[in-house]
Design a protein around this motif. Structure first.
Motif, PDB file in Angstrom:
ATOM      1  N   SER A  44       0.836  -1.209   0.000  1.00 24.90           N
ATOM      2  CA  SER A  44       0.000   0.000   0.000  1.00 24.90           C
ATOM      3  C   SER A  44       0.866   1.253   0.000  1.00 24.90           C
ATOM      4  CB  SER A  44      -0.885  -0.001   1.250  1.00 24.90           C
ATOM      5  OG  SER A  44      -1.581   1.207   1.364  1.00 24.90           O
ATOM      6  N   PRO A  45       0.437   2.302  -0.713  1.00 25.22           N
ATOM      7  CA  PRO A  45       1.232   3.541  -0.715  1.00 25.22           C
ATOM      8  C   PRO A  45       1.283   4.228   0.649  1.00 25.22           C
ATOM      9  CG  PRO A  45      -0.787   3.795  -2.006  1.00 25.22           C
ATOM     10  CD  PRO A  45      -0.718   2.367  -1.597  1.00 25.22           C
ATOM     11  N   ASP A  46       0.363   3.876   1.553  1.00 23.10           N
ATOM     12  CA  ASP A  46       0.392   4.521   2.869  1.00 23.10           C
ATOM     13  C   ASP A  46       1.010   3.645   3.965  1.00 23.10           C
ATOM     14  OD1 ASP A  46      -1.713   2.736   3.059  1.00 23.10           O
ATOM     15  OD2 ASP A  46      -3.139   4.177   3.882  1.00 23.10           O
ATOM     16  N   VAL A  47       1.787   2.624   3.544  1.00 25.12           N
ATOM     17  CA  VAL A  47       2.529   1.840   4.518  1.00 25.12           C
ATOM     18  C   VAL A  47       3.462   2.790   5.275  1.00 25.12           C
ATOM     19  CG1 VAL A  47       4.424   1.190   2.975  1.00 25.12           C
ATOM     20  CG2 VAL A  47       3.797  -0.330   4.827  1.00 25.12           C
ATOM     21  N   VAL A  48       3.683   2.523   6.558  1.00 24.47           N
ATOM     22  CA  VAL A  48       4.484   3.424   7.393  1.00 24.47           C
ATOM     23  C   VAL A  48       5.938   2.948   7.391  1.00 24.47           C
ATOM     24  CG1 VAL A  48       4.730   4.454   9.675  1.00 24.47           C
ATOM     25  CG2 VAL A  48       2.446   3.816   8.837  1.00 24.47           C
TER      26      VAL A  48
ATOM     27  N   GLY B 147      13.701   3.834   5.324  1.00 24.93           N
ATOM     28  CA  GLY B 147      12.919   3.064   4.367  1.00 24.93           C
ATOM     29  C   GLY B 147      12.408   1.714   4.827  1.00 24.93           C
ATOM     30  N   LYS B 148      12.646   1.341   6.077  1.00 27.15           N
ATOM     31  CA  LYS B 148      12.153   0.060   6.581  1.00 27.15           C
ATOM     32  C   LYS B 148      10.686   0.196   6.998  1.00 27.15           C
ATOM     33  CE  LYS B 148      16.504  -1.828   8.061  1.00 27.15           C
ATOM     34  NZ  LYS B 148      17.593  -1.228   8.755  1.00 27.15           N
ATOM     35  N   ILE B 149       9.914  -0.838   6.716  1.00 27.13           N
ATOM     36  CA  ILE B 149       8.503  -0.826   7.114  1.00 27.13           C
ATOM     37  C   ILE B 149       8.409  -0.986   8.625  1.00 27.13           C
ATOM     38  CG2 ILE B 149       6.303  -2.063   6.951  1.00 27.13           C
ATOM     39  CD1 ILE B 149       7.066  -2.751   4.060  1.00 27.13           C
ATOM     40  N   VAL B 150       7.680  -0.064   9.276  1.00 22.90           N
ATOM     41  CA  VAL B 150       7.482  -0.139  10.723  1.00 22.90           C
ATOM     42  C   VAL B 150       6.036  -0.458  11.080  1.00 22.90           C
ATOM     43  CG1 VAL B 150       9.453   1.324  11.306  1.00 22.90           C
ATOM     44  CG2 VAL B 150       7.209   2.365  10.950  1.00 22.90           C
ATOM     45  N   ALA B 151       5.102  -0.193  10.154  1.00 25.63           N
ATOM     46  CA  ALA B 151       3.691  -0.504  10.399  1.00 25.63           C
ATOM     47  C   ALA B 151       2.957  -0.578   9.072  1.00 25.63           C
ATOM     48  CB  ALA B 151       3.045   0.560  11.286  1.00 25.63           C
ATOM     49  N   VAL B 152       1.920  -1.395   9.064  1.00 31.87           N
ATOM     50  CA  VAL B 152       1.029  -1.457   7.905  1.00 31.87           C
ATOM     51  C   VAL B 152      -0.296  -0.832   8.305  1.00 31.87           C
ATOM     52  CG1 VAL B 152       2.128  -3.493   6.902  1.00 31.87           C
ATOM     53  CG2 VAL B 152       0.235  -3.789   8.518  1.00 31.87           C
ATOM     54  N   ARG B 153      -1.105  -0.529   7.321  1.00 32.69           N
ATOM     55  CA  ARG B 153      -2.428   0.061   7.587  1.00 32.69           C
ATOM     56  C   ARG B 153      -3.534  -0.982   7.577  1.00 32.69           C
ATOM     57  NH1 ARG B 153      -2.263   5.408   9.341  1.00 32.69           N
ATOM     58  NH2 ARG B 153      -0.466   6.380   8.355  1.00 32.69           N
ATOM     59  N   GLY B 154      -3.172  -2.212   7.203  1.00 32.07           N
ATOM     60  CA  GLY B 154      -4.165  -3.283   7.152  1.00 32.07           C
ATOM     61  C   GLY B 154      -3.586  -4.524   6.518  1.00 32.07           C
ATOM     62  N   PHE B 155      -4.482  -5.364   6.040  1.00 28.16           N
ATOM     63  CA  PHE B 155      -4.110  -6.671   5.503  1.00 28.16           C
ATOM     64  C   PHE B 155      -4.634  -6.808   4.080  1.00 28.16           C
ATOM     65  CE2 PHE B 155      -4.264  -7.003  10.066  1.00 28.16           C
ATOM     66  CZ  PHE B 155      -3.027  -7.566  10.338  1.00 28.16           C
ATOM     67  N   GLN B 156      -4.109  -7.803   3.387  1.00 25.35           N
ATOM     68  CA  GLN B 156      -4.553  -8.082   2.021  1.00 25.35           C
ATOM     69  C   GLN B 156      -4.895  -9.560   1.890  1.00 25.35           C
ATOM     70  OE1 GLN B 156      -1.373  -7.249  -0.743  1.00 25.35           O
ATOM     71  NE2 GLN B 156       0.177  -7.985   0.659  1.00 25.35           N
TER      72      GLN B 156
END
Length: 122
Positions: free
Chosen positions: A100-104, A109-118
């Motif tokens: 997702s473009p709004d991944v945190v 540049g490392k992912i620290v949180a997602v906004r949901g699931f797929q």
């Protein structure tokens, strides 16, 4: 609304950030769902100029560590596990939405949180 639970079958905690900025941490359960993958050289490799790389064909194999479906339970797995079992009819398996473009992300540049699931559209 029906009650449900999430079981994290990855090797790490999942952080989901809500629209209001609150974090929900879904701890790793201690069990990990995994998938065997096979790789073989694809015929396209012969057609490409000899520049030092190849094209491989990847196929999903057996999934291990994924419990049977249970009413009201969703299992969080890696994307490859979710994709493979969705194509085999499982609709209770999701993966963190890291595309997702709004991944945190952290400043590096490392992912620290997602906004949901797929879930895979099969």
């Amino acid at each position: 609304m029906k009650e449900f639970s999430l079981v994290n079958l990855t090797s790490h905690d999942i952080v989901v950030r809500s629209e209001s900025g609150d974090d929900c941490i879904i701890p790793a359960s201690g069990a990990v769902a995994r998938i065997d993958m096979s790789h073989r050289k694809h015929a396209l490799s012969k057609e490409l100029p000899k520049i030092g790389f190849r094209v491989c064909e990847t196929a999903y194999g057996e999934v291990t560590g994924l419990p049977p479906s249970r009413e009201g339970v969703f299992y969080i797995t890696s994307f490859p596990v979710m994709q493979a079992v969705a194509s085999r009819g499982r609709r209770d398996v999701v993966s963190p939405d890291t595309t997702s473009p709004d991944v945190v992300k952290s400043p590096d540049g490392k992912i620290v949180a997602v906004r949901g699931f797929q879930i895979w559209a099969s």
